[in-house]
Design a protein around this motif. Structure first.
Motif, PDB file in Angstrom:
ATOM      1  N   LEU A 367       0.825  -1.202   0.000  1.00 22.37           N
ATOM      2  CA  LEU A 367       0.000   0.000   0.000  1.00 22.37           C
ATOM      3  C   LEU A 367       0.866   1.262   0.000  1.00 22.37           C
ATOM      4  CD1 LEU A 367      -2.725  -1.198   2.510  1.00 22.37           C
ATOM      5  CD2 LEU A 367      -3.066  -0.702   0.079  1.00 22.37           C
ATOM      6  N   MET A 368       1.997   1.201   0.676  1.00 19.72           N
ATOM      7  CA  MET A 368       2.916   2.342   0.628  1.00 19.72           C
ATOM      8  C   MET A 368       3.345   2.615  -0.813  1.00 19.72           C
ATOM      9  SD  MET A 368       5.249   1.640   4.027  1.00 19.72           S
ATOM     10  CE  MET A 368       6.444   2.955   3.673  1.00 19.72           C
ATOM     11  N   LYS A 379      11.407   3.157   7.679  1.00 24.35           N
ATOM     12  CA  LYS A 379      11.451   1.965   6.831  1.00 24.35           C
ATOM     13  C   LYS A 379      10.767   2.241   5.507  1.00 24.35           C
ATOM     14  CE  LYS A 379      11.643  -1.500  10.509  1.00 24.35           C
ATOM     15  NZ  LYS A 379      11.007  -2.712  11.084  1.00 24.35           N
ATOM     16  N   THR A 380      11.456   1.880   4.437  1.00 20.66           N
ATOM     17  CA  THR A 380      10.895   1.994   3.098  1.00 20.66           C
ATOM     18  C   THR A 380      10.116   0.722   2.772  1.00 20.66           C
ATOM     19  OG1 THR A 380      12.794   0.951   2.035  1.00 20.66           O
ATOM     20  CG2 THR A 380      12.909   3.347   2.416  1.00 20.66           C
ATOM     21  N   TYR A 385       9.561  -5.322   2.724  1.00 16.70           N
ATOM     22  CA  TYR A 385       9.581  -6.544   1.917  1.00 16.70           C
ATOM     23  C   TYR A 385      10.758  -7.429   2.307  1.00 16.70           C
ATOM     24  CZ  TYR A 385       6.128  -4.758  -1.505  1.00 16.70           C
ATOM     25  OH  TYR A 385       4.982  -4.307  -2.130  1.00 16.70           O
ATOM     26  N   ALA A 386      11.910  -6.836   2.520  1.00 19.96           N
ATOM     27  CA  ALA A 386      13.111  -7.609   2.834  1.00 19.96           C
ATOM     28  C   ALA A 386      12.960  -8.365   4.151  1.00 19.96           C
ATOM     29  CB  ALA A 386      14.335  -6.695   2.886  1.00 19.96           C
ATOM     30  N   SER A 387      12.289  -7.747   5.125  1.00 21.31           N
ATOM     31  CA  SER A 387      12.111  -8.417   6.415  1.00 21.31           C
ATOM     32  C   SER A 387      11.160  -9.608   6.303  1.00 21.31           C
ATOM     33  CB  SER A 387      11.584  -7.424   7.458  1.00 21.31           C
ATOM     34  OG  SER A 387      10.258  -7.011   7.154  1.00 21.31           O
ATOM     35  N   VAL A 388      10.208  -9.513   5.375  1.00 18.81           N
ATOM     36  CA  VAL A 388       9.246 -10.604   5.190  1.00 18.81           C
ATOM     37  C   VAL A 388       9.810 -11.689   4.281  1.00 18.81           C
ATOM     38  CG1 VAL A 388       6.906 -11.174   4.394  1.00 18.81           C
ATOM     39  CG2 VAL A 388       7.333  -8.993   5.529  1.00 18.81           C
ATOM     40  N   ALA A 389      10.680 -11.318   3.356  1.00 26.61           N
ATOM     41  CA  ALA A 389      11.168 -12.242   2.323  1.00 26.61           C
ATOM     42  C   ALA A 389      11.993 -13.384   2.884  1.00 26.61           C
ATOM     43  CB  ALA A 389      12.000 -11.471   1.294  1.00 26.61           C
TER      44      ALA A 389
END
Length: 661
Positions: A367-368, A379-380, A385-389
């Protein structure tokens, strides 16, 4: 006694557990195969002796039965004979034999079963002191046994038992007849108050037990009966709440009636219930907890009845929404409308623990991007995304695709010592489950397995899961890992089962075998005998009518019993799946949804508007929660099975990404 793991097989299993994802399927070396044949011959004789002993016991040929027992001392199912022999003569009060059995087989399924039968016998003959000796609080969930336990205590002089009767009496249904003498003593002691009768009356109506409710009204004093009758009138016709002059008393009992009636009306007509709620709430009758619970209930019913604007307005009036499911519903409603700002607003109002999950972290970043928000709290979107990936989840795979990362396929089996593996393998409950499994008595096998598993430590559960996996009892291997909450042993959790049948079906239909593995894993966890409550059967959970129709189209001979045969079930399931893929232009997202919910529903869900939905939004907003999870799992499992077979598979293909839904 047959050994489930020979030394050679143990070494092979350990290597497979810690080896690469593409390790070959287990096969027995030649010496191990020879040992298995030899032991199986001995076991076959034990099975014959067991059958003969059971026949002798059934025919009351006790001398023959006792002659056979020495031959069965190492047979896992011997306790079942001993149990039956004792159970047949409980009325003669063989207390010493019962005790000896319980000592010999402690914590076993049969010990539990025998204790229950023995307690019922003791109660029937009013042997209350012995009942006290054998009763355990683990039987408290059995109303008959629990009531007899209270009666036993009272009969042996423990009057404190009266203090525990109220919880058994105050339920919304009639209790077991064994409770009647306990309730009579409790009532005679003056402990059945008017308030408790009112509480049970409300529970009876909530449970739909109107006959019990009517009986309870007659137990009330005359001054308490009018409001009880009013509650019953509201239960029968909640629109009586429109007659506000009947509900003016500001008492706790009237509040109960109003709250019950509003919820009952909301199930029929949430919008009218909301209008009434506004009026009654203005009188400031309700506590903060009552207000919040009612608002949440009304909001959930408004959503179900397609009044999202009213639900949103109601929830917006709550300063802090603690019900994540309601906020999530509004997020999905906004996503479906592609109202990114509204979705982001409600995502921000999620409880913190929900907002931090992989699902909503992904959507925060997504959404961001849509709203061109460069960063939040430092946080961008890329950072999020990187933390979830790194996670092995549907949203982890989505996030990895966003960044072009490799998938986070964590495969980290727990290190379990050989001593624990041996102990679990040789434990009596596992041995009994194994023997029932081999002889085809799946009901008894399942009972023994789950009873035994519940008493294991985490390491023992993991060991049991690996043992079941080697047996080919894959569903139980998977379940053991779930019970142990050990998610990173991918060999057990995602077995490469029925490989020959899957490959044959894939060749016949041109379906990627990874998709077939994923469907079978999701549908049945590779349980050949799986049956759903609605009749879906076998590995790929086919309905008999669907299977018959698919067989006719494909020219495959078919009987309903064929669904329990892996080769037939997979062949028919793959052809049905192929039909769905053809209907939906090869789109696995839609085909998987159709496999679960039916193709007609999927066609209804496809957007008819000019503004089609992106694939991730379409999946997230599937109306059925079960189907939503199903599609996500099937896509994710395809990725995991690619890893397990030494391949690579994208979560979604370019064609699926580009196909707006």
């Amino acid at each position: 006694m047959r050994k489930l793991f020979t030394p050679a097989l143990k070494a092979l299993c350990i290597a497979a557990f810690i080896g690469s994802a593409s390790a070959p399927l287990l096969t027995l070396p030649a010496p191990a195969q020879a040992a298995e044949v030899k032991i199986s011959e001995a076991r076959l004789q034990q099975r014959k002796d067991y059958a003969a002993a059971r026949k002798a016991l059934d025919q009351k040929q006790l001398s023959t039965y006792r002659q056979l027992l020495p031959k069965l001392q190492q047979y896992p199912l011997l306790p079942y004979l001993e149990y039956d022999e004792i159970a047949r003569r409980l009325s003669s009060f063989p207390g010493k034999d019962v005790t000896a059995f319980l000592v010999k087989y402690p914590d076993s399924l049969l010990a539990d079963r025998l204790t229950r039968a023995w307690l019922k016998t003791l109660a029937q003959h009013k042997r209350w002191q012995e009942y006290n000796d054998y009763y355990s609080t683990r039987f408290n969930s059995d109303a008959e046994l629990a009531c007899n336990a209270l009666n036993a205590r009272m009969q042996t002089g423990d009057k404190t038992a009266l203090n525990e009767v109220g919880d058994l009496w105050t339920i919304g249904k009639s209790q077991h007849d064994a409770c009647d003498p306990v309730f009579a003593q409790w009532n005679a002691a003056g402990m059945q108050t008017q308030r408790l009768i009112e509480v049970r009356h409300l529970k009876a109506l909530t449970a739909g037990n109107r006959s019990l409710a009517t009986f309870l009204v007659r137990q009330l004093n005359p001054q308490h009966q009018p409001l009880a009758k009013l509650l019953q009138d509201v239960d029968e016709n909640p629109r009586l709440l429109l007659q506000k002059n009947r509900f003016t008393a500001q008492t706790p009992r009237m509040r109960e009636i109003l709250l019950y009636g509003l919820q009952k009306l909301a199930r029929q007509d949430a919008k009218t219930a909301l209008d009434l709620w506004v009026g009654y709430d203005a009188q400031q009758l309700f506590t903060d907890d009552e207000r919040l619970e009612t608002q949440y209930y009304l909001a959930s019913r408004l959503m179900r009845q397609k009044y999202p604007e009213e639900a949103e307005k109601l929830l917006s009036s709550i300063s802090s929404v603690t019900r994540a499911d309601l906020a999530e519903w509004l997020i999905r409603d906004a996503l479906r409308k592609q109202d990114w700002e509204k979705a982001y607003e409600w995502l921000a109002r999620l409880p913190e623990e929900s907002r931090a999950t992989e699902r909503w972290s992904y959507w925060q970043a997504r959404l961001m991007e849509e709203l061109k928000i460069r960063e939040i709290n430092g946080k961008t979107p890329a950072d999020i995304y990187a933390s979830v990936a790194t996670t092995r989840t549907f949203y982890g795979f989505l996030s990895a695709d966003k960044l072009g990362f490799e998938y986070g396929l964590v495969d980290r089996p727990m290190v379990v010592s050989q001593a624990i593996m041996d102990r679990v393998e040789q434990s009596p409950g596992v041995q009994r489950a194994r023997e029932f499994y081999v002889v085809g008595d799946m009901l008894s096998a399942n009972r023994e397995w789950y009873h035994t598993l519940r008493r294991m430590t985490q390491e023992e559960m993991v060991a049991a899961g690996r043992i079941a996996n080697v047996w080919g009892w894959h569903r139980h291997g998977i379940q053991a890992m779930i019970e142990a909450q050990h998610w990173d042993d991918l060999q057990v959790r995602f077995p490469i089962a029925y490989q020959e049948q899957v490959n044959q079906a894939a060749s016949a239909t041109s379906i990627n075998p990874l998709l077939l593995y994923a469907i079978a894993r999701q549908e049945s966890s590779f349980a050949v005998d799986a049956r759903s409550p609605v009749g879906a059967t076998g590995l790929m959970q086919l309905m008999p009518a669907t299977a018959k129709q698919t067989a006719q189209r494909s020219g495959i001979p078919f009987t309903p019993q064929d669904l329990l045969k892996p080769e037939k079930n997979i062949a028919l399931g793959s052809r049905y799946l192929n039909q769905l893929l053809q209907q939906f232009n090869g789109n696995r997202i839609l085909a998987a949804a159709a496999y679960n919910a039916g193709p007609s529903r999927v066609r209804q869900w496809l957007s008819k508007d000019a503004a089609k939905l992106p694939y991730d939004v379409w999946i997230e907003t599937i109306p059925f929660q079960e189907t939503r999870g199903y599609v996500q799992n099937v896509l994710s499992f395809s990725v995991i099975y690619a890893y397990r077979t030494g391949q690579k598979q994208p979560l979604v293909t370019r064609q699926e990404i580009d196909s707006a839904l």
